[in-house]
Design a protein around this motif. Sequence first.
Motif, PDB file in Angstrom:
ATOM      1  N   HIS A   1       5.404   6.130  -9.256  1.00 37.08           N
ATOM      2  CA  HIS A   1       5.485   4.985 -10.164  1.00 37.08           C
ATOM      3  C   HIS A   1       6.076   3.811  -9.380  1.00 37.08           C
ATOM      4  O   HIS A   1       7.294   3.603  -9.379  1.00 37.08           O
ATOM      5  CB  HIS A   1       6.342   5.307 -11.386  1.00 37.08           C
ATOM      6  N   PRO A   2       5.238   3.030  -8.725  1.00 30.82           N
ATOM      7  CA  PRO A   2       5.731   1.955  -7.855  1.00 30.82           C
ATOM      8  C   PRO A   2       6.527   0.900  -8.621  1.00 30.82           C
ATOM      9  O   PRO A   2       6.200   0.565  -9.762  1.00 30.82           O
ATOM     10  CB  PRO A   2       4.444   1.347  -7.276  1.00 30.82           C
ATOM     11  N   THR A   3       7.562   0.395  -7.981  1.00 28.04           N
ATOM     12  CA  THR A   3       8.386  -0.668  -8.549  1.00 28.04           C
ATOM     13  C   THR A   3       8.023  -1.992  -7.885  1.00 28.04           C
ATOM     14  O   THR A   3       8.222  -2.147  -6.677  1.00 28.04           O
ATOM     15  CB  THR A   3       9.879  -0.380  -8.320  1.00 28.04           C
ATOM     16  N   PRO A   4       7.495  -2.953  -8.632  1.00 27.95           N
ATOM     17  CA  PRO A   4       7.129  -4.250  -8.026  1.00 27.95           C
ATOM     18  C   PRO A   4       8.359  -5.007  -7.533  1.00 27.95           C
ATOM     19  O   PRO A   4       9.474  -4.819  -8.035  1.00 27.95           O
ATOM     20  CB  PRO A   4       6.454  -5.005  -9.174  1.00 27.95           C
TER      21      PRO A   4
ATOM     22  N   ILE B   1       0.829  -1.215   0.000  1.00 29.27           N
ATOM     23  CA  ILE B   1       0.000   0.000   0.000  1.00 29.27           C
ATOM     24  C   ILE B   1       0.861   1.263   0.000  1.00 29.27           C
ATOM     25  O   ILE B   1       0.338   2.375   0.006  1.00 29.27           O
ATOM     26  CB  ILE B   1      -0.950   0.027   1.220  1.00 29.27           C
ATOM     27  N   PHE B   2       2.190   1.098  -0.011  1.00 28.78           N
ATOM     28  CA  PHE B   2       3.127   2.229  -0.065  1.00 28.78           C
ATOM     29  C   PHE B   2       4.443   1.669  -0.593  1.00 28.78           C
ATOM     30  O   PHE B   2       5.088   0.867   0.083  1.00 28.78           O
ATOM     31  CB  PHE B   2       3.319   2.830   1.338  1.00 28.78           C
ATOM     32  N   PHE B   3       4.836   2.079  -1.794  1.00 30.28           N
ATOM     33  CA  PHE B   3       6.068   1.575  -2.393  1.00 30.28           C
ATOM     34  C   PHE B   3       7.082   2.714  -2.534  1.00 30.28           C
ATOM     35  O   PHE B   3       6.723   3.835  -2.916  1.00 30.28           O
ATOM     36  CB  PHE B   3       5.802   0.973  -3.773  1.00 30.28           C
TER      37      PHE B   3
ATOM     38  N   LYS C   1      -3.694   0.564  -6.917  1.00 32.30           N
ATOM     39  CA  LYS C   1      -3.500   1.652  -7.868  1.00 32.30           C
ATOM     40  C   LYS C   1      -2.528   2.673  -7.275  1.00 32.30           C
ATOM     41  O   LYS C   1      -2.607   2.981  -6.078  1.00 32.30           O
ATOM     42  CB  LYS C   1      -4.835   2.327  -8.180  1.00 32.30           C
ATOM     43  N   PRO C   2      -1.612   3.200  -8.083  1.00 33.14           N
ATOM     44  CA  PRO C   2      -0.624   4.147  -7.542  1.00 33.14           C
ATOM     45  C   PRO C   2      -1.255   5.297  -6.768  1.00 33.14           C
ATOM     46  O   PRO C   2      -0.743   5.701  -5.721  1.00 33.14           O
ATOM     47  CB  PRO C   2       0.099   4.645  -8.801  1.00 33.14           C
ATOM     48  N   GLU C   3      -2.385   5.808  -7.259  1.00 29.00           N
ATOM     49  CA  GLU C   3      -3.027   6.944  -6.584  1.00 29.00           C
ATOM     50  C   GLU C   3      -3.734   6.544  -5.297  1.00 29.00           C
ATOM     51  O   GLU C   3      -4.099   7.422  -4.484  1.00 29.00           O
ATOM     52  CB  GLU C   3      -4.021   7.628  -7.531  1.00 29.00           C
TER      53      GLU C   3
END
Length: 698
Positions: free
Chosen positions: A268-271, A113-115, A282-284
């Motif tokens: 832009h989260p990195t998996p 939930i936070f990347f 979702k990023p937002e």
Amino acid sequence: MSFSPSLNRYASHMLTKKLPPLQSFLSRFSRHTSHLARQQYDVIVVGGGHAGTEAAAAAARVGAETLLVTQKIQTIGALSCNPSLGGVGKGHLVKEIDALDGLCGRAGDWAGIFFSILNRRKGPAVWGPRAQLDRQQYREFIQSELLSTPRLTVLEGSVEELLVSEPNPEEPGHHRVTGIHLANGSQPISASSVVLTTGTFLSGSLFMGQSTSPGGRIGDAPSSAGLSWTLRERLGLRTGRLRTGTPPRIVKDSVDLSLVEVHPPDSHPTPFSFLNKNIRCKPEDQLPCYLTHTTPGVEKVVRESLHLNCHIQEDAKGPRYCPSIESRVLRFPGRQHQVWLEPEGLTSDLLYPQGLSMTMPPDVQLRLIREIPGLHRAEIHTPGYGVQYDFVCPTQLSPALQVKSTQGLFLAGQINGTTGYEEAAAQGLWAGVNAARWALSMPAVALSRTESYIGVLIDDLVSRGVTEPYRMFTSRAEFRTSLRPDNADLRLTLKGFEEVGCVSALRYQEAVRVRDSLQDAMAALQALTLSTPIWRKKLPDMRMSENKNTLVNGMEVLQYNDVSFEMLASAFPECLSSHKEFAQRIKIEAVYRPHCQLQKKEIERIQKEENMSLPQDIDYFSLPVSLSQEVREILDRVRPTTLGAATRLQGITPAAIVHLLNYVRHRGQEERRTHRQQPEKREEREEELAARNASLPQ
């Protein structure tokens, strides 16, 4: 980034699938041994935490019929302490676990939930992928994965003791483990190998203020005393005592968030997983974290309540890199300390105060919390507490994480003296792999510290042991420029499929595609060789020296900080545009290639110079090279005669061998130079003496 069509379908399914209801999941597992389809397994894994779940899944992937025994089915995959995954060094482990088809990376992508990427200001080799997790979603994902794993059975129960018999005379060891006996007095369950992942539950004790109770986690019972007795008395293993703790959980609505710093996640989260190009959240929709700090009032509360805190007065060693607030105050008086307020889930009404692990009485915890900006009216949902537990000295293990003296017994996680989910999961995966291979009469496999952080972790444990809970850092890896988060798949997935047997064909095919594509892209860059004037004309924004007038290839140009692969692809679309999928990875490969090639040569030099003699008059304590005090003490005590003998000493790192090799070669060159100069100097002195004698009166 795009994937092969089959992997695209898989990734889409993994991030959109609906997990079965928890009750449906629980009904598929056994709560009684009478419900088991068999009383004989290849591998039994004891414990359902991060080490246990990875061990059980890995053993089943290798092909072993596996039984996972846990005290509570509902807590399988639970995040016992902080709701996060990854970080500096730890993120490398998660990527490597994923490259070997482990669970936690994909679980992190599902529940994150936070990347964010820590250390981004530094080079990509030490970037730290990290995520805050939704506790419930993470646990549900792990349980769902275990449910769908072939050859894996889960049983709820407490292990009373190990079944021990005479060893196989054809194998090394004094004992052989043949299964387990449960605490409920049921029939023993046989197995060829057993993996113990007891976490903090092995003779665990909980501390809060002056009260103490048995347990490894609040609300759960400790492991059976019989298991500790078997390890110490029956098997003769050396054990020690360590401690850790967890902070109180704070009611989010009671916090004044206007008085703390807001830290947003990456846009832009990195998996974590190489199989995912996106995360599930979702990023937002990601949630922020918050930062506040301690005050002098916090230190005052700590000092006034020391007499009420029996945990902090104990001799057991705690984690140096994740200490309690009491330890911080006593060790660094007068300092301000960070406190991160981290969300526990998308729908959770709790915050986790990272940096406030404490074991004082609950009323004192509340007093302390309210001395911190933003928390002046905070309410505690669950108080913090400390845990003390037994661990087995890990120098008694082989690199396969098997107990040297006991055939078929493997240990992983905090029982080996480590701290952290990631360290436990990495050990669990490797112990599960080797337990399965032992059960299936296959040779053990090992990971070198030159090829993985998992190899560094295991080598540190089995060769050096621990005096405090061990945590992974990038500084522990001598070859970290080649052990990067971005290339874990190329380093480990192919080996995991071809040599180890724990990687699926789908993941292997994707890794082969990535490897071939990167090789094609770098070959195209190498072939793109132009003079520097032409490069400056093609890339006018590139800061290339005007005085330089040589031929330069595309890989060398890409090493410039202000040049990206996208820029090159725009300038040369006919040969590079088809490789834009891997733009960032190609850039990183180009930047680190010279360093990796140098490291490879150093390794080859060590292997080539193995028979080099080491002078016996070396004063290792005053040696003018970069060696730790521990390494100097080992070399001075043993005084190896050759470089090869030094490499085989426990506690001597490859970096130390490189420094030693360079010193001895330099010393040899100096001695040869001095030896050549001595005759010339002797002749000069004789001529000078003759001239002086000639000038004297006759």
